[in-house]
Design an enzyme around this catalytic site. Structure first.
Site, PDB file in Angstrom:
ATOM      1  N   GLU A  63      53.802  -2.943  49.338  1.00 21.33           N
ATOM      2  CA  GLU A  63      54.450  -2.607  48.061  1.00 21.33           C
ATOM      3  C   GLU A  63      55.731  -3.288  47.667  1.00 21.33           C
ATOM      4  O   GLU A  63      55.952  -3.820  46.795  1.00 21.33           O
ATOM      5  CB  GLU A  63      54.320  -1.314  47.650  1.00 21.33           C
ATOM      6  CG  GLU A  63      52.897  -0.825  47.250  1.00 21.33           C
ATOM      7  CD  GLU A  63      52.180  -0.096  48.658  1.00 21.33           C
ATOM      8  OE1 GLU A  63      52.775  -0.455  49.831  1.00 21.33           O
ATOM      9  OE2 GLU A  63      51.361   0.498  48.610  1.00 21.33           O
ATOM     10  N   GLU A 102      46.435   3.741  51.694  1.00 19.99           N
ATOM     11  CA  GLU A 102      46.648   4.989  51.417  1.00 19.99           C
ATOM     12  C   GLU A 102      45.315   5.897  51.028  1.00 19.99           C
ATOM     13  O   GLU A 102      45.037   7.050  51.254  1.00 19.99           O
ATOM     14  CB  GLU A 102      47.440   5.156  49.962  1.00 19.99           C
ATOM     15  CG  GLU A 102      48.706   4.655  50.056  1.00 19.99           C
ATOM     16  CD  GLU A 102      49.479   4.446  48.826  1.00 19.99           C
ATOM     17  OE1 GLU A 102      49.023   3.515  47.997  1.00 19.99           O
ATOM     18  OE2 GLU A 102      50.459   5.002  48.326  1.00 19.99           O
TER      19      GLU A 102
END
Ligand code: DAK
Length: 259
Positions: free
Chosen positions: A133, A113
């Site tokens: 995640e 990210e």
């Protein structure tokens, strides 16, 4: 400010920011996020800095959000943590300076990210990139579900986010996440080289071009083209436009002043 997690090195107009938190593969705890934000703000305010290259020390760019910190968070703390990450990526996107990610190893979760918040991504051949995640029972919280889909498209983003698989730099380049893949020992040099080429260009033009691409992507095409025409026209009031065009006609290198 004394920095605990970052190393800074200036080469001309380019600033190399190296994340160094070796015991956790440069995972983004709140301290790393705070220092990154402070350094980006300092770069933005510094006329001596035109491009930032962001890399990691050791075998990781950034191995993610800090799993140890996250394991103790309640929803309110998780929201604050997510907002801290969002603020950093948004700030980097909004900077008039360019930020290049030099992915030297693992760029997972928050690391992927962070790269998505950069303008250009160079990766080493052995880098591993992904959004794992869901393997931890959470989802990307620093913009991954949103920016990844905008950068690589809906289906590729879903594959990445829903499987949590890791991808090679070549695979990431094929879907448009990574601009360029280079040998492991060349990744920072390649990013610095590109950074210097960008830094040699008209700083106002570079800033306006970055903004036009970012803002335009959020608009319908006709509106975006009008936006481009208006900011293009505004550049004709700048020193850099006069200098750049005159220097070309006089067959000399322009001396841009960023104004
Ligand atoms: N956080 C904390 N520590 C980490 C870490 C991480 N992300 N990744 C690695 N470490 C630590 C390891 O625990 C280990 O510590 P010690 O045991 O030595 O104390 C040390 O770094 C070295 O790691 P390994 O021993 O595991 O090294 P290996 O070479 O064997 O493996 C690896 C490298 C990158 C494959 C492995 O470390 C790994 O799988 N790491 C975790 C990768 C990962 O799952 N990353 C995504 C993290 S989740 C949100 C906000 C943000 C986010 C989500 C939601 N909201 C608030 C809603 C973001 C989430 C993430 O990024």
């Amino acid at each position: 400010m004394a920095l605990e997690f970052l190393k800074i090195q200036d080469e001309g107009f380019v600033r190399l920011v190296t994340i160094s938190r070796p015991k956790a593969l440069n995972a983004l705890n709140t301290g790393v996020l705070a220092e990154l934000m402070a350094e980006m703000q300092r770069a933005e305010a510094d006329p001596g800095c035109r491009v930032v290259v962001l890399t990691g020390e050791g075998k990781a760019f950034v191995a993610g959000g800090d799993i140890a910190q996250m394991s103790e968070m309640n929803p309110a703390q998780a929201l604050k943590y997510a907002e801290q990450g969002h603020a950093l990526m948004r700030f980097m996107e909004g900077m008039t300076k360019v930020v290049i990610a030099a992915i030297n190893g693992y760029a997972l979760g928050g690391g992927s990210e962070l790269a998505l918040g950069c303008d250009i991504v160079i990766a080493s051949r052995s880098a591993k990139i992904g959004q794992p995640e869901v393997k931890l029972g959470i989802i990307p919280g620093f913009g991954g579900t949103q920016r990844l889909a905008r950068v690589v498209g809906r289906n590729a983003a879903k594959e990445w986010v829903l499987t949590g698989d890791m991808y090679t730099a070549e695979q990431a380049m094929r879907i448009g996440f990574v601009n360029k893949v280079v040998d492991d020992d060349k990744v920072v040099a390649e990013a610095m080289d590109m950074a210097k080429r960008i830094a040699a260009n008209g700083p106002v033009a570079v800033a306006v071009a970055k903004k036009a691409i970012n803002e335009g992507l959020q608009m319908p095409l006709n509106q975006a083209l009008e936006y481009e025409a208006s900011v293009f026209a505004n550049l004709f009031d700048t020193h850099d436009q006069k200098e750049g065009t005159k220097a070309f006609l006089q067959k000399r290198t322009p001396k841009f002043e960023g104004k």
